[in-house]
Design a protein around this motif. Structure first.
Motif, mmCIF file in Angstrom:
data_model
loop_
_atom_site.group_PDB
_atom_site.id
_atom_site.type_symbol
_atom_site.label_atom_id
_atom_site.label_comp_id
_atom_site.label_asym_id
_atom_site.label_seq_id
_atom_site.Cartn_x
_atom_site.Cartn_y
_atom_site.Cartn_z
ATOM 1 N N LEU A 209 0.836 -1.200 0.000
ATOM 2 C CA LEU A 209 0.000 0.000 0.000
ATOM 3 C C LEU A 209 0.870 1.249 0.000
ATOM 4 N N GLY A 210 1.916 1.228 0.820
ATOM 5 C CA GLY A 210 2.799 2.390 0.920
ATOM 6 C C GLY A 210 3.626 2.630 -0.323
ATOM 7 N N GLN A 211 4.019 1.546 -0.991
ATOM 8 C CA GLN A 211 4.870 1.649 -2.184
ATOM 9 C C GLN A 211 4.067 1.589 -3.480
ATOM 10 N N GLU A 212 2.755 1.557 -3.366
ATOM 11 C CA GLU A 212 1.846 1.513 -4.520
ATOM 12 C C GLU A 212 2.146 0.327 -5.438
ATOM 13 N N LYS A 213 2.131 -0.856 -4.832
ATOM 14 C CA LYS A 213 2.267 -2.093 -5.585
ATOM 15 C C LYS A 213 0.987 -2.906 -5.416
ATOM 16 N N SER A 214 0.546 -3.528 -6.481
ATOM 17 C CA SER A 214 -0.684 -4.313 -6.427
ATOM 18 C C SER A 214 -0.438 -5.679 -5.790
ATOM 19 N N ILE A 215 -1.479 -6.207 -5.169
ATOM 20 C CA ILE A 215 -1.422 -7.556 -4.604
ATOM 21 C C ILE A 215 -2.401 -8.440 -5.360
ATOM 22 N N LEU A 216 -1.867 -9.552 -5.876
ATOM 23 C CA LEU A 216 -2.690 -10.545 -6.546
ATOM 24 C C LEU A 216 -2.862 -11.703 -5.570
ATOM 25 N N ALA A 217 -4.071 -11.913 -5.103
ATOM 26 C CA ALA A 217 -4.331 -12.943 -4.095
ATOM 27 C C ALA A 217 -4.599 -14.283 -4.766
ATOM 28 N N TYR A 218 -3.757 -15.274 -4.445
ATOM 29 C CA TYR A 218 -4.045 -16.603 -4.997
ATOM 30 C C TYR A 218 -4.593 -17.536 -3.918
ATOM 31 N N SER A 219 -5.305 -18.555 -4.360
ATOM 32 C CA SER A 219 -6.022 -19.491 -3.480
ATOM 33 C C SER A 219 -6.956 -18.767 -2.520
ATOM 34 N N PRO A 220 -7.780 -17.823 -3.001
ATOM 35 C CA PRO A 220 -8.685 -17.084 -2.105
ATOM 36 C C PRO A 220 -9.782 -17.953 -1.498
ATOM 37 N N MET A 221 -10.080 -19.084 -2.121
ATOM 38 C CA MET A 221 -11.051 -20.020 -1.535
ATOM 39 C C MET A 221 -10.338 -21.206 -0.895
ATOM 40 N N GLU A 222 -9.050 -21.006 -0.640
ATOM 41 C CA GLU A 222 -8.181 -22.017 -0.018
ATOM 42 C C GLU A 222 -8.389 -23.397 -0.643
ATOM 43 N N ARG A 223 -8.224 -23.412 -1.968
ATOM 44 C CA ARG A 223 -8.256 -24.661 -2.741
ATOM 45 C C ARG A 223 -9.573 -25.420 -2.577
ATOM 46 N N GLY A 224 -10.645 -24.674 -2.420
ATOM 47 C CA GLY A 224 -11.964 -25.290 -2.328
ATOM 48 C C GLY A 224 -12.503 -25.417 -0.918
ATOM 49 N N LEU A 225 -11.639 -25.208 0.082
ATOM 50 C CA LEU A 225 -12.064 -25.347 1.470
ATOM 51 C C LEU A 225 -13.230 -24.426 1.812
ATOM 52 N N LEU A 226 -13.189 -23.189 1.281
ATOM 53 C CA LEU A 226 -14.166 -22.178 1.682
ATOM 54 C C LEU A 226 -15.412 -22.149 0.789
ATOM 55 N N THR A 227 -15.579 -23.193 -0.011
ATOM 56 C CA THR A 227 -16.804 -23.285 -0.816
ATOM 57 C C THR A 227 -17.954 -23.909 -0.039
ATOM 58 N N GLY A 228 -17.630 -24.596 1.051
ATOM 59 C CA GLY A 228 -18.660 -25.284 1.827
ATOM 60 C C GLY A 228 -19.030 -26.637 1.252
ATOM 61 N N LYS A 229 -18.370 -27.023 0.167
ATOM 62 C CA LYS A 229 -18.722 -28.290 -0.499
ATOM 63 C C LYS A 229 -17.958 -29.484 0.056
ATOM 64 N N MET A 230 -16.903 -29.207 0.831
ATOM 65 C CA MET A 230 -16.100 -30.302 1.373
ATOM 66 C C MET A 230 -16.496 -30.589 2.811
ATOM 67 N N LYS A 231 -16.863 -31.830 3.076
ATOM 68 C CA LYS A 231 -17.323 -32.234 4.403
ATOM 69 C C LYS A 231 -16.327 -33.222 5.012
ATOM 70 N N PRO A 232 -16.348 -33.381 6.333
ATOM 71 C CA PRO A 232 -15.483 -34.391 6.943
ATOM 72 C C PRO A 232 -15.684 -35.744 6.270
#
Length: 331
Positions: A209-232
């Motif tokens: 933010l201070g140096q004005e560089k962009s951030i590209l976020a990868y694995s934002p759904m943590e490889r499917g974990l945060l979709t709610g489709k994976m159960k124990p």
């Protein structure tokens, strides 16, 4: 679709950028090329104008698929982001991992970004992508065996030759970012970031933010974990790297799904999936420019691309964050 400009460039990237790691099949249990090509094209039809790939994804397979998928699209209508610095065909640098290719054969992968290697990799990527320039060229992982100055000298040469437009890095810490920026204009840092992996908030985000560089976020759904489709009890296919990650342990699946249940009413109210809600939250976090999202088929790609049809109010973001603060995963 919404777009954000990569800081210091003329690249207006779709905030949902197609992440082509899974498309390459490597570490994801294989790939269906036809499905992957259709996924990229379906994304493009809905406004996704940027694709992130890398040579190591399927040892060239992902880049070849991207090249096939964009055939016929005017080159200035799509942004190609790829990487360098991971070799499976050269024993040099630091051994990163033992792995298997898509044919099941053993391969050793090295982190190496010597000048001659960077130039060779660029030529190989241009050929596989069927293009004469790359919009954003990124070192995949830091290479401790090569001076950053040498690596960036190669990048500067490629920019001068018109083979790449802009330089980025991946998985760099603040010190590495600062040093690389002494030699070439580094416009972005691609790093892992999700609701359950927020380590960059401490130093990388404030620096960018201070140096004005962009951030590209990868694995934002943590490889499917945060979709709610994976159960124990979820069973991964042979060769799927997720089977060994702590995120997908029985206990962590249970805890994550309990958290997702608390925010599910908000997704239902907006008529979107939990995965889409996760992406919207991610895109509203300080410093995050775009999110890289993978898809194995057109159906998944369409759902990802439609994420920005919805939006989150400030109080909704705060609610999700407050519930998220209660989630603690076991390592």
């Amino acid at each position: 679709m919404r777009y954000r400009t990569l800081t210091g460039t003329g690249l207006d990237l779709s905030v949902i950028t197609f992440g082509a790691w899974a498309a390459g099949g490597w570490m994801w249990g294989g790939t269906e090329r036809k499905d992957a090509v259709e996924a990229i094209r379906a994304s493009y039809d809905l406004g996704v104008n940027s694709i992130d790939t890398a040579p190591i994804y399927g040892q060239g397979t992902s880049e070849e698929i991207v090249g096939e998928a964009i055939k016929g699209i005017p080159r200035d209508k799509v942004y190609l982001l790829t990487k360098y610095g991971m070799r499976w065909d050269l024993v040099k640098g630091t051994l990163a991992s033992h792995s298997k290719n898509n044919s099941g054969e053993d391969i050793d992968i090295y982190k190496y970004a010597g000048k001659e290697s960077v130039i060779k990799e660029c030529e190989d990527s241009l050929r596989r992508l069927r293009t004469d320039y790359i919009d954003l060229y990124q070192i995949h992982w830091p290479d401790v065996t090569t001076p950053i100055s040498e690596t960036m000298e190669a990048v500067a040469q490629l920019i001068q030759q018109g083979k790449i437009r802009y330089a980025g890095v991946c998985n760099y810490n603040v010190e590495q970012l600062a040093e690389a920026s002494r030699y070439v204009d580094i416009v972005s840092n691609q790093v892992p970031y999700s609701m359950v992996k927020r380590g960059i908030e401490a130093e990388v985000v404030p620096y960018c933010l201070g140096q004005e560089k962009s951030i590209l976020a990868y694995s934002p759904m943590e490889r499917g974990l945060l979709t709610g489709k994976m159960k124990p009890g979820h069973k991964f296919s042979e060769g799927d790297h997720r089977a060994k990650l702590y995120f997908f342990s029985e206990e962590n699946l249970r805890r994550t799904n309990a958290f997702l249940e608390t925010i599910k009413p908000l997704a239902t109210e907006k008529g979107i999936s939990l995965g889409q809600l996760t992406l919207l939250w991610t895109l509203e976090q300080p410093g995050i420019t775009i999110a890289l999202v993978g898809a194995r088929n057109a159906e998944q790609a369409i759902q990802n691309a439609k994420t920005t049809d919805a939006s989150l109010a400030a109080e909704e973001i705060a609610f999700i964050s407050s519930e998220l603060d209660k989630l603690e995963l076991v390592k």
